[in-house]
Design a protein around this motif. Structure first.
Motif, PDB file in Angstrom:
ATOM      1  N   MET A 105       0.827  -1.216   0.000  1.00  0.00           N
ATOM      2  CA  MET A 105       0.000   0.000   0.000  1.00  0.00           C
ATOM      3  C   MET A 105       0.857   1.260   0.000  1.00  0.00           C
ATOM      4  O   MET A 105       0.361   2.355  -0.284  1.00  0.00           O
ATOM      5  N   LEU A 106       2.137   1.111   0.316  1.00  0.00           N
ATOM      6  CA  LEU A 106       3.027   2.274   0.285  1.00  0.00           C
ATOM      7  C   LEU A 106       3.581   2.520  -1.119  1.00  0.00           C
ATOM      8  O   LEU A 106       4.378   3.434  -1.320  1.00  0.00           O
ATOM      9  N   ASP A 107       3.152   1.709  -2.064  1.00  0.00           N
ATOM     10  CA  ASP A 107       3.579   1.880  -3.454  1.00  0.00           C
ATOM     11  C   ASP A 107       2.380   1.524  -4.345  1.00  0.00           C
ATOM     12  O   ASP A 107       2.426   0.540  -5.080  1.00  0.00           O
ATOM     13  N   LEU A 108       1.330   2.319  -4.229  1.00  0.00           N
ATOM     14  CA  LEU A 108       0.076   1.992  -4.918  1.00  0.00           C
ATOM     15  C   LEU A 108       0.208   2.294  -6.408  1.00  0.00           C
ATOM     16  O   LEU A 108       0.256   3.457  -6.812  1.00  0.00           O
ATOM     17  N   ASN A 109       0.261   1.221  -7.181  1.00  0.00           N
ATOM     18  CA  ASN A 109       0.553   1.357  -8.600  1.00  0.00           C
ATOM     19  C   ASN A 109      -0.753   1.475  -9.406  1.00  0.00           C
ATOM     20  O   ASN A 109      -1.097   0.590 -10.177  1.00  0.00           O
ATOM     21  N   PHE A 110      -1.485   2.551  -9.176  1.00  0.00           N
ATOM     22  CA  PHE A 110      -2.740   2.802  -9.883  1.00  0.00           C
ATOM     23  C   PHE A 110      -2.741   4.245 -10.376  1.00  0.00           C
ATOM     24  O   PHE A 110      -2.166   5.132  -9.719  1.00  0.00           O
ATOM     25  N   ASP A 111      -3.433   4.472 -11.498  1.00  0.00           N
ATOM     26  CA  ASP A 111      -3.546   5.838 -12.022  1.00  0.00           C
ATOM     27  C   ASP A 111      -4.350   6.716 -11.066  1.00  0.00           C
ATOM     28  O   ASP A 111      -5.140   6.206 -10.260  1.00  0.00           O
ATOM     29  N   ASN A 112      -4.187   8.014 -11.210  1.00  0.00           N
ATOM     30  CA  ASN A 112      -4.991   8.970 -10.452  1.00  0.00           C
ATOM     31  C   ASN A 112      -6.479   8.686 -10.685  1.00  0.00           C
ATOM     32  O   ASN A 112      -6.898   8.388 -11.804  1.00  0.00           O
ATOM     33  N   GLU A 113      -7.254   8.806  -9.641  1.00  0.00           N
ATOM     34  CA  GLU A 113      -8.718   8.712  -9.710  1.00  0.00           C
ATOM     35  C   GLU A 113      -9.219   7.411 -10.344  1.00  0.00           C
ATOM     36  O   GLU A 113     -10.152   7.413 -11.141  1.00  0.00           O
ATOM     37  N   THR A 114      -8.591   6.303  -9.988  1.00  0.00           N
ATOM     38  CA  THR A 114      -9.009   4.997 -10.515  1.00  0.00           C
ATOM     39  C   THR A 114     -10.257   4.475  -9.816  1.00  0.00           C
ATOM     40  O   THR A 114     -11.108   3.842 -10.442  1.00  0.00           O
ATOM     41  N   PHE A 115     -10.383   4.731  -8.507  1.00  0.00           N
ATOM     42  CA  PHE A 115     -11.415   4.043  -7.717  1.00  0.00           C
ATOM     43  C   PHE A 115     -12.508   4.986  -7.210  1.00  0.00           C
ATOM     44  O   PHE A 115     -12.262   6.161  -6.928  1.00  0.00           O
ATOM     45  N   HIS A 116     -13.720   4.407  -7.062  1.00  0.00           N
ATOM     46  CA  HIS A 116     -14.831   5.126  -6.431  1.00  0.00           C
ATOM     47  C   HIS A 116     -14.764   4.961  -4.910  1.00  0.00           C
ATOM     48  O   HIS A 116     -15.402   5.730  -4.190  1.00  0.00           O
ATOM     49  N   ALA A 117     -14.068   3.929  -4.456  1.00  0.00           N
ATOM     50  CA  ALA A 117     -14.027   3.669  -3.012  1.00  0.00           C
ATOM     51  C   ALA A 117     -12.790   2.859  -2.647  1.00  0.00           C
ATOM     52  O   ALA A 117     -12.215   2.156  -3.487  1.00  0.00           O
ATOM     53  N   ILE A 118     -12.400   3.006  -1.385  1.00  0.00           N
ATOM     54  CA  ILE A 118     -11.268   2.244  -0.821  1.00  0.00           C
ATOM     55  C   ILE A 118     -11.715   1.696   0.530  1.00  0.00           C
ATOM     56  O   ILE A 118     -12.403   2.403   1.281  1.00  0.00           O
ATOM     57  N   SER A 119     -11.325   0.450   0.821  1.00  0.00           N
ATOM     58  CA  SER A 119     -11.522  -0.036   2.189  1.00  0.00           C
ATOM     59  C   SER A 119     -10.175  -0.524   2.707  1.00  0.00           C
ATOM     60  O   SER A 119      -9.395  -1.123   1.958  1.00  0.00           O
ATOM     61  N   ALA A 120      -9.921  -0.252   3.975  1.00  0.00           N
ATOM     62  CA  ALA A 120      -8.665  -0.700   4.608  1.00  0.00           C
ATOM     63  C   ALA A 120      -9.028  -1.180   6.009  1.00  0.00           C
ATOM     64  O   ALA A 120      -9.084  -0.395   6.951  1.00  0.00           O
ATOM     65  N   PHE A 121      -9.315  -2.480   6.109  1.00  0.00           N
ATOM     66  CA  PHE A 121      -9.728  -3.066   7.389  1.00  0.00           C
ATOM     67  C   PHE A 121      -8.515  -3.651   8.101  1.00  0.00           C
ATOM     68  O   PHE A 121      -7.919  -4.630   7.644  1.00  0.00           O
ATOM     69  N   TYR A 122      -8.160  -3.029   9.205  1.00  0.00           N
ATOM     70  CA  TYR A 122      -7.059  -3.520  10.040  1.00  0.00           C
ATOM     71  C   TYR A 122      -5.780  -3.752   9.235  1.00  0.00           C
ATOM     72  O   TYR A 122      -5.061  -4.714   9.475  1.00  0.00           O
ATOM     73  N   SER A 123      -5.514  -2.896   8.266  1.00  0.00           N
ATOM     74  CA  SER A 123      -4.257  -3.037   7.520  1.00  0.00           C
ATOM     75  C   SER A 123      -3.322  -1.848   7.765  1.00  0.00           C
ATOM     76  O   SER A 123      -2.098  -2.047   7.828  1.00  0.00           O
ATOM     77  N   ILE A 124      -3.867  -0.635   7.988  1.00  0.00           N
ATOM     78  CA  ILE A 124      -2.936   0.472   8.269  1.00  0.00           C
ATOM     79  C   ILE A 124      -2.384   0.371   9.699  1.00  0.00           C
ATOM     80  O   ILE A 124      -1.562   1.184  10.097  1.00  0.00           O
ATOM     81  N   ILE A 125      -2.803  -0.663  10.422  1.00  0.00           N
ATOM     82  CA  ILE A 125      -2.204  -0.946  11.747  1.00  0.00           C
ATOM     83  C   ILE A 125      -0.749  -1.392  11.608  1.00  0.00           C
ATOM     84  O   ILE A 125      -0.067  -1.533  12.608  1.00  0.00           O
ATOM     85  N   HIS A 126      -0.303  -1.624  10.362  1.00  0.00           N
ATOM     86  CA  HIS A 126       1.077  -2.064  10.149  1.00  0.00           C
ATOM     87  C   HIS A 126       1.934  -0.978   9.495  1.00  0.00           C
ATOM     88  O   HIS A 126       3.010  -1.281   8.965  1.00  0.00           O
ATOM     89  N   ILE A 127       1.459   0.264   9.525  1.00  0.00           N
ATOM     90  CA  ILE A 127       2.183   1.344   8.835  1.00  0.00           C
ATOM     91  C   ILE A 127       2.810   2.310   9.844  1.00  0.00           C
ATOM     92  O   ILE A 127       2.107   2.906  10.658  1.00  0.00           O
ATOM     93  N   PRO A 128       4.149   2.488   9.774  1.00  0.00           N
ATOM     94  CA  PRO A 128       4.819   3.424  10.695  1.00  0.00           C
ATOM     95  C   PRO A 128       4.421   4.885  10.425  1.00  0.00           C
ATOM     96  O   PRO A 128       4.016   5.231   9.312  1.00  0.00           O
ATOM     97  N   ASN A 129       4.597   5.717  11.433  1.00  0.00           N
ATOM     98  CA  ASN A 129       4.227   7.140  11.338  1.00  0.00           C
ATOM     99  C   ASN A 129       4.812   7.828  10.114  1.00  0.00           C
ATOM    100  O   ASN A 129       4.141   8.626   9.460  1.00  0.00           O
ATOM    101  N   GLU A 130       6.097   7.539   9.832  1.00  0.00           N
ATOM    102  CA  GLU A 130       6.779   8.280   8.763  1.00  0.00           C
ATOM    103  C   GLU A 130       6.172   8.033   7.378  1.00  0.00           C
ATOM    104  O   GLU A 130       6.470   8.751   6.439  1.00  0.00           O
ATOM    105  N   ASN A 131       5.333   7.002   7.256  1.00  0.00           N
ATOM    106  CA  ASN A 131       4.735   6.700   5.955  1.00  0.00           C
ATOM    107  C   ASN A 131       3.289   7.181   5.819  1.00  0.00           C
ATOM    108  O   ASN A 131       2.679   7.031   4.758  1.00  0.00           O
ATOM    109  N   LEU A 132       2.731   7.721   6.890  1.00  0.00           N
ATOM    110  CA  LEU A 132       1.286   8.000   6.861  1.00  0.00           C
ATOM    111  C   LEU A 132       0.904   9.130   5.914  1.00  0.00           C
ATOM    112  O   LEU A 132      -0.110   9.048   5.219  1.00  0.00           O
ATOM    113  N   ASP A 133       1.724  10.187   5.873  1.00  0.00           N
ATOM    114  CA  ASP A 133       1.387  11.290   4.964  1.00  0.00           C
ATOM    115  C   ASP A 133       1.383  10.822   3.516  1.00  0.00           C
ATOM    116  O   ASP A 133       0.467  11.139   2.755  1.00  0.00           O
ATOM    117  N   GLY A 134       2.411  10.072   3.149  1.00  0.00           N
ATOM    118  CA  GLY A 134       2.484   9.563   1.772  1.00  0.00           C
ATOM    119  C   GLY A 134       1.309   8.651   1.465  1.00  0.00           C
ATOM    120  O   GLY A 134       0.735   8.692   0.368  1.00  0.00           O
TER     121      GLY A 134
END
Ligand SMILES: C[S@@+](CC[C@H](N)C(=O)[O-])C[C@H]1O[C@@H](n2cnc3c(N)ncnc32)[C@H](O)[C@@H]1O
Length: 223
Positions: A105-134
């Protein structure tokens, strides 16, 4: 500035952990959603904001693809991504009608405005602070204007390595304030946010945050 060493270490711990437990997860959590009316009601409210045949990205779908299958069964076009190759391999083998990709998820290889929706269930629990803005910048980037996002996390102030079955995995909790600030900064309007108690005795006994937000501003230029 991103701390590359911490990011890489956290990422490797997740791959090692989920490549090891993917089958246990599959056996334990395959039909978990049926036993969690709170989660099903939340997903149904989210679904009510999305149209049939809209494109949704499920981030951290694991081997079980619980949420991805719910979206597929309700008429959405679903892509499920996960960092763990074993999780994606298992999901691909067992479930049809969903595009599964091994992707960070820190290297999302999709074009701009590809999706109408995103779900992230208990997955950003594995992302360090320094990566959250990106990461939140990219959520905005790949969503269409007025696209919706649903996020669930464990609540609290834990930040570090959690040793389960002898494999330390990077894991962190969030506060509502943290999530509100991130979403606001990255062009989202909060639709709902709720913190619930651990109401099911079979789940990990933690408080949890469930939120739905909407993209209301473009954030393309200043990552
Ligand atoms: C706790 S599981 C949640 C699985 C599922 N969404 C659910 O609620 O049952 C977290 C999942 O996120 C995935 N994950 C962790 N870090 C990731 C990353 N950087 N990119 C994509 N997936 C990631 C893990 O491999 C794991 O499958």
């Amino acid at each position: 500035m991103t701390n590359r060493i911490e990011t890489e270490k956290a990422k490797k711990s997740c791959i090692d952990y989920y490549d090891n437990v993917y089958q246990d997860y599959y056996d334990t959590y395959l039909d978990e959603l049926d036993k969690k009316p709170y989660d099903k009601d939340f997903l149904t409210r989210f679904l009510d904001l999305i149209k049939k045949n809209d494109r949704i990205l499920d981030i951290g779908c694991c081997s079980t693809a619980q949420q991805a299958r719910f979206f597929r069964d309700n008429g959405l076009i679903v892509t499920g991504i996960d960092l763990s190759g074993k999780c994606i391999e298992t999901a691909k083998k067992n479930f049809t009608g969903i595009s599964f990709l091994q992707m960070d998820m820190l290297d999302l290889n999709f074009d701009n405005e590809t999706f109408h929706a995103i779900s992230a269930f208990y997955s950003i629990i594995h992302i360090p602070n320094e990566n959250l803005d990106g990461l939140f910048f990219d959520f905005n980037r790949i969503l269409k204007m007025y696209g919706k996002i649903a996020i669930t996390v464990h609540a609290g102030d834990f930040y570090g390595y959690f040793d389960e079955n002898g494999i330390p995995v990077f894991y962190r909790t969030y506060t509502q304030i943290q999530l509100k600030e991130l979403l606001d900064k990255h062009g989202f309007r909060m639709i709902e946010i709720e913190q619930r108690q651990p109401v099911y005795d079979f789940e990990f006994q933690s408080e949890r945050i469930y939120l739905i937000a909407e993209k209301t501003k473009m954030r393309m230029a200043d990552k």
